[in-house]
Design a protein around this motif. Sequence first.
Motif, short mmCIF file in Angstrom:
data_model
loop_
_atom_site.label_atom_id
_atom_site.label_comp_id
_atom_site.label_asym_id
_atom_site.label_seq_id
_atom_site.Cartn_x
_atom_site.Cartn_y
_atom_site.Cartn_z
N ASN A 164 0.82 -1.20 0.00
CA ASN A 164 0.00 0.00 0.00
C ASN A 164 0.86 1.26 0.00
O ASN A 164 1.70 1.45 0.88
CB ASN A 164 -0.92 -0.01 1.22
CG ASN A 164 -1.88 1.17 1.23
OD1 ASN A 164 -2.31 1.63 0.17
ND2 ASN A 164 -2.22 1.65 2.39
N MET A 165 0.65 2.11 -1.00
CA MET A 165 1.36 3.39 -1.11
C MET A 165 0.43 4.41 -1.75
O MET A 165 -0.49 4.04 -2.49
CB MET A 165 2.61 3.26 -2.00
CG MET A 165 3.68 2.33 -1.52
SD MET A 165 5.11 2.39 -2.66
CE MET A 165 6.11 1.07 -1.98
N ALA A 166 0.68 5.67 -1.51
CA ALA A 166 0.02 6.72 -2.28
C ALA A 166 0.48 6.61 -3.73
O ALA A 166 1.61 6.15 -4.00
CB ALA A 166 0.38 8.09 -1.72
N PRO A 167 -0.35 6.97 -4.71
CA PRO A 167 0.02 6.79 -6.11
C PRO A 167 1.37 7.41 -6.51
O PRO A 167 2.18 6.75 -7.18
CB PRO A 167 -1.13 7.45 -6.86
CG PRO A 167 -2.29 7.34 -5.94
CD PRO A 167 -1.72 7.49 -4.56
N SER A 168 1.61 8.64 -6.10
CA SER A 168 2.89 9.28 -6.45
C SER A 168 4.07 8.54 -5.83
O SER A 168 5.13 8.38 -6.46
CB SER A 168 2.89 10.74 -6.00
OG SER A 168 1.92 11.48 -6.70
N GLU A 169 3.88 8.08 -4.61
CA GLU A 169 4.92 7.30 -3.94
C GLU A 169 5.18 6.00 -4.69
O GLU A 169 6.33 5.55 -4.84
CB GLU A 169 4.49 7.02 -2.50
CG GLU A 169 5.50 6.27 -1.66
CD GLU A 169 4.98 5.92 -0.27
OE1 GLU A 169 5.77 5.40 0.53
OE2 GLU A 169 3.78 6.15 -0.01
N GLY A 170 4.11 5.37 -5.17
CA GLY A 170 4.24 4.13 -5.91
C GLY A 170 5.00 4.31 -7.22
O GLY A 170 5.78 3.44 -7.63
#
Length: 341
Positions: A164-170
């Motif tokens: 699980n990550m925020a989209p930008s982090e991913g």
Amino acid sequence: MRAGRRHLLLAAPALLIPPTLAHAAPEEREFEMLGVRDPQLGMQLAVAEHFGLFREEGINITFRWQSSGGDVLTVMGSGFPIGVGSVFGQIALASQGMPVKILTGLADISDTQGIALGPKVKITDPRELEGKRFAFTQGNNGPVMFQKLAQRHGFDASKVQLINMAPSEGVIAAAKGDVDGLQSWQPFLYRLTTMGGTLFATAAATHFTGQKLVLPEAEKLLYNHSVVMANQSWIDGKPNTLAALLRALIKADARFKSDPAGAMQGLQRVLRIEPEPLRVMTESNRYGVAISPELVNSYSFTIDWALGIKRIPAPLRPEDGITPVILDAVDRSHVTWRAGA
């Protein structure tokens, strides 16, 4: 005079936009509406605002722009009467006893979700997904893509590790090789491909063979639509206002399809998105102001997903959540699904 008129007609732009006709006066000429600065949810809103199409229909809308459909869900949950969102927005509100219904679909947004691989990851057989690590954002139905691929290609979806990550982090994690790829939506998939990544699959097409293979409607990996939602009190008490809104959105949809380059200027101004990501995002959507079998596919799919993860306590029926009454009054040709038909 006749020659002059003929000259003016020939010089007019060839835009296939429905004409403005005489209609019952809106009960509410000025009102607020929840919008989202995203072409998945806000394309028709932005085009209609930019080109003055709401004014042509006798209404003046002040948009309360939200950052996501989730924010719209929260605000409408507090009683706000009208906004845009995904089909899940209406399902979630209805499951909590809110009298909110879908007036129309705006776009099939399924193809904006997908799976992209990091720059150093090469997979040509879906079975090679086993053992790989993918960034994703908890709370959406994206992981169903891995389950569908596993069923069709014979691998164990539980062996795909989801982090699980925020989209930008991913995007950053996949670009750096901290994870093998990203399950997300546009424009984050696009951002990863600009950093050397490759698109593996979207909800409506696969790319892992090196060529794009469009999936038939019955075989899509996900189903989702953006929609207009309204409280039942407005459907009953302000039908002319809602009809004016839908007429303007139909005209905006037609303008975008007739002159996408010209409409893009309005989208950039209103949605505040850079041209290239905006192009990628709009090309991933299948726009249409309609109540269609495809919209109902999205509704039924989302009900099954929400029940499976216990986001809603009981199943809902499309005929209870989608009402054609306003769109029927505007243009019956835009309603191609009816309950019991």
